[in-house]
Scaffold this motif. Structure first.
Motif, PDB file in Angstrom:
ATOM      1  N   UNK A   1       0.815  -1.202   0.000  1.00  0.00           N
ATOM      2  CA  UNK A   1       0.000   0.000   0.000  1.00  0.00           C
ATOM      3  C   UNK A   1       0.856   1.263   0.000  1.00  0.00           C
ATOM      4  N   UNK A   2       0.307   2.307  -0.591  1.00  0.00           N
ATOM      5  CA  UNK A   2       0.914   3.624  -0.451  1.00  0.00           C
ATOM      6  C   UNK A   2       0.792   4.069   1.002  1.00  0.00           C
ATOM      7  N   UNK A   3       1.755   4.821   1.471  1.00  0.00           N
ATOM      8  CA  UNK A   3       1.738   5.269   2.862  1.00  0.00           C
ATOM      9  C   UNK A   3       0.467   6.057   3.182  1.00  0.00           C
ATOM     10  N   UNK A   4      -0.035   6.778   2.198  1.00  0.00           N
ATOM     11  CA  UNK A   4      -1.191   7.647   2.424  1.00  0.00           C
ATOM     12  C   UNK A   4      -2.475   6.875   2.729  1.00  0.00           C
ATOM     13  N   UNK A   5      -2.513   5.593   2.385  1.00  0.00           N
ATOM     14  CA  UNK A   5      -3.742   4.803   2.599  1.00  0.00           C
ATOM     15  C   UNK A   5      -3.523   3.623   3.534  1.00  0.00           C
ATOM     16  N   UNK A   6      -2.285   3.389   3.934  1.00  0.00           N
ATOM     17  CA  UNK A   6      -1.974   2.224   4.753  1.00  0.00           C
ATOM     18  C   UNK A   6      -2.766   2.271   6.056  1.00  0.00           C
ATOM     19  N   UNK A   7      -3.383   1.153   6.400  1.00  0.00           N
ATOM     20  CA  UNK A   7      -4.192   1.080   7.613  1.00  0.00           C
ATOM     21  C   UNK A   7      -5.635   1.484   7.421  1.00  0.00           C
ATOM     22  N   UNK A   8      -5.955   2.081   6.261  1.00  0.00           N
ATOM     23  CA  UNK A   8      -7.336   2.491   5.982  1.00  0.00           C
ATOM     24  C   UNK A   8      -7.933   1.724   4.811  1.00  0.00           C
ATOM     25  N   UNK A   9      -7.119   1.378   3.841  1.00  0.00           N
ATOM     26  CA  UNK A   9      -7.579   0.677   2.630  1.00  0.00           C
ATOM     27  C   UNK A   9      -7.104  -0.774   2.659  1.00  0.00           C
ATOM     28  N   UNK A  10      -7.912  -1.657   2.072  1.00  0.00           N
ATOM     29  CA  UNK A  10      -7.541  -3.070   1.963  1.00  0.00           C
ATOM     30  C   UNK A  10      -7.829  -3.553   0.551  1.00  0.00           C
ATOM     31  N   UNK A  11      -6.808  -4.091  -0.100  1.00  0.00           N
ATOM     32  CA  UNK A  11      -6.982  -4.677  -1.430  1.00  0.00           C
ATOM     33  C   UNK A  11      -7.125  -6.187  -1.284  1.00  0.00           C
ATOM     34  N   UNK A  12      -8.007  -6.764  -2.093  1.00  0.00           N
ATOM     35  CA  UNK A  12      -8.202  -8.208  -2.079  1.00  0.00           C
ATOM     36  C   UNK A  12      -8.613  -8.653  -3.478  1.00  0.00           C
ATOM     37  N   UNK A  13      -8.625  -9.966  -3.683  1.00  0.00           N
ATOM     38  CA  UNK A  13      -9.012 -10.476  -4.993  1.00  0.00           C
ATOM     39  C   UNK A  13      -9.797 -11.769  -4.841  1.00  0.00           C
ATOM     40  N   UNK A  14     -10.653 -12.011  -5.828  1.00  0.00           N
ATOM     41  CA  UNK A  14     -11.411 -13.256  -5.906  1.00  0.00           C
ATOM     42  C   UNK A  14     -11.123 -13.830  -7.287  1.00  0.00           C
ATOM     43  N   UNK A  15     -10.214 -14.792  -7.349  1.00  0.00           N
ATOM     44  CA  UNK A  15      -9.806 -15.334  -8.641  1.00  0.00           C
ATOM     45  C   UNK A  15     -10.930 -16.114  -9.317  1.00  0.00           C
ATOM     46  N   UNK A  16     -11.855 -16.650  -8.549  1.00  0.00           N
ATOM     47  CA  UNK A  16     -12.987 -17.376  -9.140  1.00  0.00           C
ATOM     48  C   UNK A  16     -13.902 -16.425  -9.900  1.00  0.00           C
ATOM     49  N   UNK A  17     -13.923 -15.153  -9.468  1.00  0.00           N
ATOM     50  CA  UNK A  17     -14.788 -14.161 -10.110  1.00  0.00           C
ATOM     51  C   UNK A  17     -13.997 -13.168 -10.953  1.00  0.00           C
ATOM     52  N   UNK A  18     -12.671 -13.381 -11.062  1.00  0.00           N
ATOM     53  CA  UNK A  18     -11.820 -12.461 -11.829  1.00  0.00           C
ATOM     54  C   UNK A  18     -12.033 -11.012 -11.404  1.00  0.00           C
TER      55      UNK A  18
END
Length: 111
Positions: free
Chosen positions: A59-76
């Protein structure tokens, strides 16, 4: 052909949350790192977050601790959960993967 379609943007008050989605097609989604960027009016495009094929995140420092990235490979699909939003987070949020960009989704944080 490769397509990246973002959704989930909108208007939210400071301190609120949004969950962005990016639906991908046209390439082997599970094999590639996916990223989120943002671009505010009059500013350069800024990298926000990345997730590798093995679910390693950064994460960029500006969003760390507030934003979460995730992925669902079954749903692309790749997601960006944004909490504790601030007016400075106002921007068009764009998905990037397999050398392609989505069209972006507008996020506006304002009271």
């Amino acid at each position: 052909q490769v397509q990246l379609v973002e959704s989930g943007g909108g208007l939210v008050q400071p301190g609120g949350s949004l969950n962005l989605s990016c639906a991908a097609s046209g390439f082997s989604f599970s094999l590639y790192t996916m990223m989120w960027y943002r671009q505010a009016p009059g500013k350069q495009r800024e990298w926000v977050a990345a997730i590798t094929r093995r679910d390693v995140t950064n994460y960029a420092d500006s969003v760390k601790g507030r934003f979460t990235i995730s992925r669902d490979n079954a749903k692309n699909t790749v997601f960006l959960q944004m909490n504790s939003l601030e007016p400075e987070d106002t921007a068009v949020y764009l998905c990037y993967g397999y050398y392609n960009w989505g069209q972006g989704t507008q996020v506006t944080v304002s009271s």
